[in-house]
Enzyme design. Sequence first.
Site, mmCIF file in Angstrom:
data_model
loop_
_atom_site.group_PDB
_atom_site.id
_atom_site.type_symbol
_atom_site.label_atom_id
_atom_site.label_comp_id
_atom_site.label_asym_id
_atom_site.label_seq_id
_atom_site.Cartn_x
_atom_site.Cartn_y
_atom_site.Cartn_z
ATOM 1 N N GLU A 107 0.825 -1.211 0.000
ATOM 2 C CA GLU A 107 0.000 0.000 0.000
ATOM 3 C C GLU A 107 0.857 1.259 0.000
ATOM 4 O O GLU A 107 0.536 2.235 -0.709
ATOM 5 C CB GLU A 107 -0.943 -0.008 1.201
ATOM 6 C CG GLU A 107 -2.080 -1.002 1.066
ATOM 7 C CD GLU A 107 -3.016 -0.990 2.268
ATOM 8 O OE1 GLU A 107 -2.753 -0.213 3.213
ATOM 9 O OE2 GLU A 107 -3.998 -1.756 2.261
ATOM 10 N N HIS A 158 -10.341 2.029 0.167
ATOM 11 C CA HIS A 158 -10.853 1.118 1.201
ATOM 12 C C HIS A 158 -12.382 1.036 1.186
ATOM 13 O O HIS A 158 -12.961 0.288 1.989
ATOM 14 C CB HIS A 158 -10.386 1.578 2.580
ATOM 15 C CG HIS A 158 -8.915 1.386 2.813
ATOM 16 N ND1 HIS A 158 -7.967 2.243 2.302
ATOM 17 C CD2 HIS A 158 -8.230 0.434 3.490
ATOM 18 C CE1 HIS A 158 -6.762 1.828 2.668
ATOM 19 N NE2 HIS A 158 -6.884 0.740 3.382
#
Length: 311
Positions: free
Chosen positions: A165, A199
Amino acid sequence: MISTSTAHVLASLFVTCYVGSIYISKGARLSFSNTKVYLDYGFARPKLQNERWRDDPDVIRARLVAVCSGTFICCAIVYALMASESANAKNSWTPLQMTVNYLGCTSTSILPHLITPMLFLGPLYAHFLRGTLPGQCNWSSQEDLRSFLLSVTGVRNYFVAPITEEVVFRACVLTVYHLAQVSKMRMIFLCPLLFGAAHAHHAWETYNRYGRSPTALKRAAIGTVFQFTYTSIFGFYCSYLFLRTGSIFPPITAHVFCNIMGVPQPGYDISERPDRKLAIIVAYLIGIVGFVYALSSGTRWALAEGTLYWN
């Protein structure tokens, strides 16, 4: 140099490659029953036999492979950009050297890695009072290290997810905006919104796990807003760290540490040890003040010499 619109397209491509990778892979996709279950708020339904949930070991393994592949593609795109820049600029750096430097694969001092633990001084003190820090009486190498960190869930939460990430949403995304000569303020406060939005797909899982009812929809919406806010704020911080240090490693260690510690809960910590209430509050305040001081532009905690991004 590239245009700002091109940077937007490339940043969106990075997000699509990373998040989309877990949906392209059949083994990484989730499956749920279509049955509605009306449950009290906060309670998840039992997992059915033919369902595939996010924390199933085989799903985790497939997703680890998928996100690593997506991260490699993003880095390859950055390398292609560097190859084009190197050819146009005709400088002495090879495309690989440029890629390594722009993606922040450079060492830095220990100080940037200590900023995040400083912020968590209050929670760390609470763990100390409970005796759950490494080496204390209530800490177990078997339960707290092997089972917690080295399980397939731990590998995802504390190794692969933070590294991939940060490489994609920090190094790759900020590289293209830097090439577009976007201001540092915009890179710090706008680029991490992509990280927060990435997300949002967890809302579908929450909706299904909690029964596909109006209550489940409410929980999914609230959870998504909270996660978007939390991850965006965390993204502001990691973007600042990356730009100031020119290294991807301080954001990675910050990500790992925050995943291990979780969200600070001063109320819970005080309820556990009301006799140390004042000491816990003081520890939280000292941590916050020290964190702000370490991040301020006048200190050398987060500023590295010769960074590409922060002159």
